[in-house]
Design an enzyme around this catalytic site. Sequence first.
Site, PDB file in Angstrom:
ATOM      1  N   ASP A  48      35.100  39.382  37.163  1.00 63.13           N
ATOM      2  CA  ASP A  48      36.585  39.638  37.434  1.00 63.13           C
ATOM      3  C   ASP A  48      36.759  40.733  38.284  1.00 63.13           C
ATOM      4  OD1 ASP A  48      39.093  38.489  37.610  1.00 63.13           O
ATOM      5  OD2 ASP A  48      39.801  38.944  35.784  1.00 63.13           O
ATOM      6  N   GLU A  49      37.741  40.903  39.270  1.00 61.05           N
ATOM      7  CA  GLU A  49      38.433  41.917  39.759  1.00 61.05           C
ATOM      8  C   GLU A  49      37.233  42.576  40.339  1.00 61.05           C
ATOM      9  OE1 GLU A  49      41.556  42.100  40.450  1.00 61.05           O
ATOM     10  OE2 GLU A  49      42.390  41.703  38.402  1.00 61.05           O
ATOM     11  N   GLN A  60      43.843  43.474  47.173  1.00 55.11           N
ATOM     12  CA  GLN A  60      44.421  44.188  46.145  1.00 55.11           C
ATOM     13  C   GLN A  60      43.596  45.455  45.565  1.00 55.11           C
ATOM     14  OE1 GLN A  60      46.573  41.572  43.179  1.00 55.11           O
ATOM     15  NE2 GLN A  60      45.376  39.945  44.286  1.00 55.11           N
ATOM     16  N   LYS A  98      43.110  32.640  39.446  1.00 62.96           N
ATOM     17  CA  LYS A  98      41.541  33.156  39.381  1.00 62.96           C
ATOM     18  C   LYS A  98      41.113  33.059  38.111  1.00 62.96           C
ATOM     19  CE  LYS A  98      42.576  38.188  39.134  1.00 62.96           C
ATOM     20  NZ  LYS A  98      42.281  38.227  37.889  1.00 62.96           N
ATOM     21  N   THR A  99      41.953  33.452  37.061  1.00 63.60           N
ATOM     22  CA  THR A  99      41.532  33.204  35.524  1.00 63.60           C
ATOM     23  C   THR A  99      41.278  31.750  35.183  1.00 63.60           C
ATOM     24  OG1 THR A  99      42.981  35.345  34.847  1.00 63.60           O
ATOM     25  CG2 THR A  99      42.274  33.893  33.100  1.00 63.60           C
ATOM     26  N   ARG A 115      54.029  40.711  42.851  1.00 60.47           N
ATOM     27  CA  ARG A 115      54.260  40.633  41.387  1.00 60.47           C
ATOM     28  C   ARG A 115      55.301  39.705  41.231  1.00 60.47           C
ATOM     29  NH1 ARG A 115      49.946  40.951  40.314  1.00 60.47           N
ATOM     30  NH2 ARG A 115      49.819  41.060  42.524  1.00 60.47           N
TER      31      ARG A 115
END
Length: 671
Positions: free
Chosen positions: A211-212, A242, A29-30, A595
């Site tokens: 973002d997020e 998430q 995504k980044t 993770r």
Amino acid sequence: MHGLNPPQREAVRYLEGPLLVLAGAGSGKTRVITQKIAYLIGECGMAPQHVTAITFTNKAAREMRERAGKLVGNRAEGLTISTFHALGAKLLRQEARAIGLKPSFSILDTSDTTALFQELLKDIDKLRLRLIQQRISLWKNALLNPEEALVQAEDDLATGAARVYAEYERTLKAYQAVDFDDLIRLPVTLLEAHEDIAQRWKSHIHHLLVDEYQDTNRCQNRLLRLLTGPLAAFTAVGDDDQSIYAWRGADIENLRQLQTDFPTLKVIKLEQNYRSTTRILKAANSVIRNNPKLFDKRLWSDKGHGEAIRVMACRDGEHEAEWVVTRLLAHKFEMRGQGHWRDYAILYRGNFQARLFEQQLRAHKVPYVLSGGQSFFDRSEIKDVTSYLRLLSNQDDDPAFIRAATTPKRGIGGTTLEALGHAAGRRHISLFAAVFAAGVESEIKAPQLAALREFGNFINRMGWRAAREPAGALLEDLLKAIGYEASLLETLEPNEAATRWGNVRDFTGWLATKAEEEKKTLLELAQTVALITMLDKQDENLDAVQLATLHAAKGLEFRHVHLVGVEEGSLPHRESIDSGNIEEERRLMYVGITRAQMSLCISWCARRKQGKEHLERTLSRFIDEMEGGDAGSGDIKREGQGAAPLAPTFDRSAGNAKLANFKALLGKKPE
């Protein structure tokens, strides 16, 4: 667009209206956000100052800026890439007078606000104080003022908190200060009340990237709507799987509401995972599919099958810690010099679970870093120095005045401050202003007033210089003038004094460099010092095992993950079980699983010590869910006899002997 997969490429190029990018864990995504920034500037000809990207942490903002810089070069300097709070602070600094603040208002951190609450509530116990603070924070995030909070109060605690809220707001206003929640709430209030200001900011932002998005609360969501304007030119990136911050006000409904509020919303899913092996993703998909879905998606990877996931049943907490650390040491040894300590993480539901693992890691001389430990800015010596910077920036900052005036000791004590406080209170002015107020000579004894005015004149001189002179030289003069190093040596053991002075030198050196790089005076830096987190760059390259809660680990990745304490009552947490709120706990499990890049070990205990008792525990339901989906018989391996009533004891001597052999092979003497 080189290297982007088709959905990523589509997300970067889409500019026909509002866009939601559903970005699964590890799906890049980044990269999509930074490539879109480069596309807007390079291909579409948009001026950098009209592109704004918002994220939640300084670390994420810095990473985004660095990546954008590599793509667009010097043009990245015109971009706004910041956290929500930094953007809110910038807006308030520029528009402060419209809501009765001066541009140099103070930003109070958690310890400052806690001190304010302690002053307001006097002898209240710490638990009740914390509950009141949390309740007021949630009200602010929900855009409720004290009067509305009082109307909605459902019990005695809430009613009392609402009354404290009103007094707290009056105190902040008197101090010309805001807290972190205000950095979002006040811009919303301002933009809604002043159409001309709202239009000015909307015209400045031609495309907004967020973002997020699943972590936004009601207040942040409202701010974003106010900034996007009628064209709704925004790209929201998020993942409903998430969303794990409901306890601090995050509202997953913000994602659902996007489709209602913006009927033309385009949704693009990023489902290819670039982080984890297939077995890890199978387990993650199997767990999360038990939650009702806002948007259906399934992560997949081309990184191969990978190692089987190990699920270890341990006898008790001590056994679990021994097994995890022994397993970690053995695994690193098997890497034959190819692995690093930073490749490993031990993740858990609550901070209290770290103690036993810390003991084992220390016993085996394994370096580790504890996420969520004391931040650099929470160290007393750094708060001492920043109190001076805050006072230079805002002379109405009473908490900063009190700390700076009494550190180091200069003959200004509690009696003097009490007299000054009464004088300030009668005049409705700040402590600093009261030092020089007319008639104060009759209220404060001459020696006390002389000490106060000597300090006040010193701050005035430094404030004049801070707006004009290079930050580095001025900081040197400030530390010499107050005799801070000598004060540390007089009051502390030599080693402790040297450590604290070293921290101060690191901090002031960093500030001087930052001022030079950003071409800012110390006064300009001082106005944002509460938003600076310096030390998240210091731990990035530290070769140490990471211990972290699942909440703190979100956004991170590690080659090898140990997910510990996966039991009913811990994960899912007992309170969530009792309240029927299992869905967020399941998302926490999903975050923990995803993770891991290469290997995942999960452990649980048949018994755990609680006080003086040993309580029976059962395996978390999430393990059965992990195995109940696509995972085959070879994907997850259960081990250990921890669930048996008479579990065999862990052979400590055998484990130590094995470790001794490992160390001997590495050329080390056994401990």
